[in-house]
Each structure stands twice: as C-alpha cells, then as structure tokens.
Design a protein around this motif. Structure first.
Motif, PDB file in Angstrom:
ATOM      1  N   GLU A   1       5.415  -1.575 -12.967  1.00  0.00           N
ATOM      2  CA  GLU A   1       5.289  -0.122 -13.159  1.00  0.00           C
ATOM      3  C   GLU A   1       3.891   0.354 -12.766  1.00  0.00           C
ATOM      4  O   GLU A   1       3.724   1.415 -12.161  1.00  0.00           O
ATOM      5  CB  GLU A   1       5.582   0.230 -14.614  1.00  0.00           C
ATOM      6  CG  GLU A   1       5.556   1.707 -14.906  1.00  0.00           C
ATOM      7  CD  GLU A   1       5.871   1.999 -16.356  1.00  0.00           C
ATOM      8  OE1 GLU A   1       5.078   2.694 -17.000  1.00  0.00           O
ATOM      9  OE2 GLU A   1       6.921   1.523 -16.827  1.00  0.00           O
ATOM     10  N   ASP A   2       2.892  -0.447 -13.077  1.00  0.00           N
ATOM     11  CA  ASP A   2       1.515  -0.154 -12.700  1.00  0.00           C
ATOM     12  C   ASP A   2       1.377  -0.127 -11.176  1.00  0.00           C
ATOM     13  O   ASP A   2       0.717   0.756 -10.621  1.00  0.00           O
ATOM     14  CB  ASP A   2       0.588  -1.210 -13.306  1.00  0.00           C
ATOM     15  CG  ASP A   2      -0.876  -0.846 -13.243  1.00  0.00           C
ATOM     16  OD1 ASP A   2      -1.188   0.360 -13.239  1.00  0.00           O
ATOM     17  OD2 ASP A   2      -1.718  -1.772 -13.218  1.00  0.00           O
ATOM     18  N   ALA A   3       2.008  -1.057 -10.509  1.00  0.00           N
ATOM     19  CA  ALA A   3       1.969  -1.098  -9.037  1.00  0.00           C
ATOM     20  C   ALA A   3       2.616   0.151  -8.450  1.00  0.00           C
ATOM     21  O   ALA A   3       2.082   0.756  -7.513  1.00  0.00           O
ATOM     22  CB  ALA A   3       2.665  -2.350  -8.528  1.00  0.00           C
ATOM     23  N   LYS A   4       3.751   0.560  -8.983  1.00  0.00           N
ATOM     24  CA  LYS A   4       4.434   1.766  -8.483  1.00  0.00           C
ATOM     25  C   LYS A   4       3.576   3.008  -8.706  1.00  0.00           C
ATOM     26  O   LYS A   4       3.528   3.900  -7.857  1.00  0.00           O
ATOM     27  CB  LYS A   4       5.796   1.941  -9.158  1.00  0.00           C
ATOM     28  CG  LYS A   4       6.815   0.917  -8.750  1.00  0.00           C
ATOM     29  CD  LYS A   4       7.177   1.071  -7.307  1.00  0.00           C
ATOM     30  CE  LYS A   4       8.215   0.055  -6.906  1.00  0.00           C
ATOM     31  NZ  LYS A   4       8.441   0.041  -5.478  1.00  0.00           N
ATOM     32  N   PHE A   5       2.900   3.089  -9.856  1.00  0.00           N
ATOM     33  CA  PHE A   5       2.045   4.234 -10.126  1.00  0.00           C
ATOM     34  C   PHE A   5       0.932   4.328  -9.093  1.00  0.00           C
ATOM     35  O   PHE A   5       0.677   5.396  -8.539  1.00  0.00           O
ATOM     36  CB  PHE A   5       1.438   4.143 -11.534  1.00  0.00           C
ATOM     37  CG  PHE A   5       0.388   5.180 -11.791  1.00  0.00           C
ATOM     38  CD1 PHE A   5       0.756   6.485 -12.061  1.00  0.00           C
ATOM     39  CD2 PHE A   5      -0.961   4.866 -11.735  1.00  0.00           C
ATOM     40  CE1 PHE A   5      -0.207   7.466 -12.287  1.00  0.00           C
ATOM     41  CE2 PHE A   5      -1.935   5.827 -11.955  1.00  0.00           C
ATOM     42  CZ  PHE A   5      -1.548   7.127 -12.232  1.00  0.00           C
TER      43      PHE A   5
ATOM     44  N   TYR B   1       0.820  -1.211   0.000  1.00  0.00           N
ATOM     45  CA  TYR B   1       0.000   0.000   0.000  1.00  0.00           C
ATOM     46  C   TYR B   1       0.857   1.266   0.000  1.00  0.00           C
ATOM     47  O   TYR B   1       0.571   2.221  -0.697  1.00  0.00           O
ATOM     48  CB  TYR B   1      -0.926  -0.021   1.212  1.00  0.00           C
ATOM     49  CG  TYR B   1      -1.920   1.107   1.241  1.00  0.00           C
ATOM     50  CD1 TYR B   1      -3.072   1.048   0.466  1.00  0.00           C
ATOM     51  CD2 TYR B   1      -1.729   2.226   2.036  1.00  0.00           C
ATOM     52  CE1 TYR B   1      -4.001   2.065   0.481  1.00  0.00           C
ATOM     53  CE2 TYR B   1      -2.648   3.247   2.059  1.00  0.00           C
ATOM     54  CZ  TYR B   1      -3.783   3.171   1.283  1.00  0.00           C
ATOM     55  OH  TYR B   1      -4.688   4.195   1.300  1.00  0.00           O
ATOM     56  N   THR B   2       1.933   1.249   0.807  1.00  0.00           N
ATOM     57  CA  THR B   2       2.753   2.452   0.960  1.00  0.00           C
ATOM     58  C   THR B   2       3.947   2.509   0.020  1.00  0.00           C
ATOM     59  O   THR B   2       4.481   3.580  -0.239  1.00  0.00           O
ATOM     60  CB  THR B   2       3.278   2.569   2.389  1.00  0.00           C
ATOM     61  OG1 THR B   2       4.075   1.421   2.693  1.00  0.00           O
ATOM     62  CG2 THR B   2       2.149   2.696   3.382  1.00  0.00           C
ATOM     63  N   GLY B   3       4.419   1.350  -0.444  1.00  0.00           N
ATOM     64  CA  GLY B   3       5.601   1.324  -1.297  1.00  0.00           C
ATOM     65  C   GLY B   3       6.895   1.165  -0.521  1.00  0.00           C
ATOM     66  O   GLY B   3       7.968   1.190  -1.099  1.00  0.00           O
ATOM     67  N   PHE B   4       6.792   0.995   0.801  1.00  0.00           N
ATOM     68  CA  PHE B   4       7.987   0.768   1.616  1.00  0.00           C
ATOM     69  C   PHE B   4       8.469  -0.663   1.445  1.00  0.00           C
ATOM     70  O   PHE B   4       7.717  -1.555   1.059  1.00  0.00           O
ATOM     71  CB  PHE B   4       7.707   1.021   3.101  1.00  0.00           C
ATOM     72  CG  PHE B   4       7.487   2.464   3.448  1.00  0.00           C
ATOM     73  CD1 PHE B   4       8.366   3.441   3.046  1.00  0.00           C
ATOM     74  CD2 PHE B   4       6.382   2.846   4.188  1.00  0.00           C
ATOM     75  CE1 PHE B   4       8.166   4.771   3.360  1.00  0.00           C
ATOM     76  CE2 PHE B   4       6.161   4.166   4.516  1.00  0.00           C
ATOM     77  CZ  PHE B   4       7.060   5.132   4.104  1.00  0.00           C
ATOM     78  N   ASP B   5       9.732  -0.888   1.809  1.00  0.00           N
ATOM     79  CA  ASP B   5      10.298  -2.229   1.793  1.00  0.00           C
ATOM     80  C   ASP B   5       9.615  -3.065   2.869  1.00  0.00           C
ATOM     81  O   ASP B   5       9.390  -2.605   3.986  1.00  0.00           O
ATOM     82  CB  ASP B   5      11.809  -2.159   2.037  1.00  0.00           C
ATOM     83  CG  ASP B   5      12.457  -3.521   1.992  1.00  0.00           C
ATOM     84  OD1 ASP B   5      12.119  -4.301   1.074  1.00  0.00           O
ATOM     85  OD2 ASP B   5      13.295  -3.802   2.868  1.00  0.00           O
ATOM     86  N   ILE B   6       9.295  -4.299   2.545  1.00  0.00           N
ATOM     87  CA  ILE B   6       8.552  -5.152   3.470  1.00  0.00           C
ATOM     88  C   ILE B   6       9.347  -5.445   4.744  1.00  0.00           C
ATOM     89  O   ILE B   6       8.781  -5.537   5.836  1.00  0.00           O
ATOM     90  CB  ILE B   6       8.102  -6.454   2.771  1.00  0.00           C
ATOM     91  CG1 ILE B   6       7.080  -7.182   3.623  1.00  0.00           C
ATOM     92  CG2 ILE B   6       9.271  -7.332   2.448  1.00  0.00           C
ATOM     93  CD1 ILE B   6       6.329  -8.253   2.891  1.00  0.00           C
TER      94      ILE B   6
END
Length: 124
Positions: free
Chosen positions: A72-76, A26-31
């Motif tokens: 790339e879609d996930a990062k967007f 959800y946040t894009g942080f490293d797990i």
C-alpha cells in the motif's frame, strides 16, 4: 527530492539491468507492458531507445532495500510521483472528512439532549 520519489533500478525484479522494472515501479505500470513497450520503441526508433536504456542502467542508482514498508505504501508513492497535486488533494480530502466526522461526534457528545434529560428527571 525524497528518496521515495526518485527513479531507481530494480535489479531483483529485473531481467537484465533492472531499468524496465524500475520504470514499472516508478510509474505503477505492469512490468510486462513496460518491457513490450521498450521492445516496440527500440524497433521503432532504430535502436535509439536501447542507447537510453544503457545510459539509464549506467547512471541510475540501485533501489535501496526496504524503500517501501508495505505494498500500500508503494502504491501511495507511485501516485505521488505520477501526480503530486492530485495526491495532496486526496490527502486534504481525507483529512477534511475525518475532521467533519470528529466535529459531528463532538457535537453529539457535547450537545444537550433534552429528551434524555427529561427521562432522567422523570426517574428522580
């Protein structure tokens, strides 16, 4: 609310219930960073975070398969969730740049090129 901007449990990438991997997605942080933060917060709050973890594991929906087509879609979509105003600004900026480039191309092809016209006339 769009399905791509909602929080989901990410059980395939999770260790136990998928809450930390869902937060990371959800946040894009490293797990790993999310898991370490969860352990530290659990110790610091005398276990209250663990109650929140269990509530999230019980209440949050599972992540649908095929939610993102590419990485790339996930990062967007992570960017949209973190700051929607910035995301719309970025898209508007990209579209403005494309529009400017198209206008330059149109000007090039529709403008009268006097030097070229003179060369063609001299060949006649």
């Amino acid at each position: 609310m769009s399905a791509r901007t909602q929080f989901y449990l990410d059980k395939p990438n999770g260790k136990w219930a998928g809450v930390c991997s869902g937060i990371a997605d959800y946040t894009g942080f490293d797990i790993t960073l999310v898991r370490v933060a969860m352990v530290v917060l659990t110790i610091a709050t005398s276990g209250w975070v663990l109650i929140g973890y269990l509530a999230a594991a019980w209440l949050a929906p599972k992540k649908p398969s095929g939610l993102y087509e590419t990485q790339e879609d996930a990062k967007f979509w992570q960017g949209v969730r973190s700051n929607p105003k910035r995301s719309t600004t970025e898209v508007r900026s990209k579209l403005r740049d494309i529009d400017r480039r198209l206008a330059d191309m149109e000007l090039h092809y529709t403008s009268r090129n006097n030097r070229l016209a003179e060369e063609i006339d001299s060949l006649r």
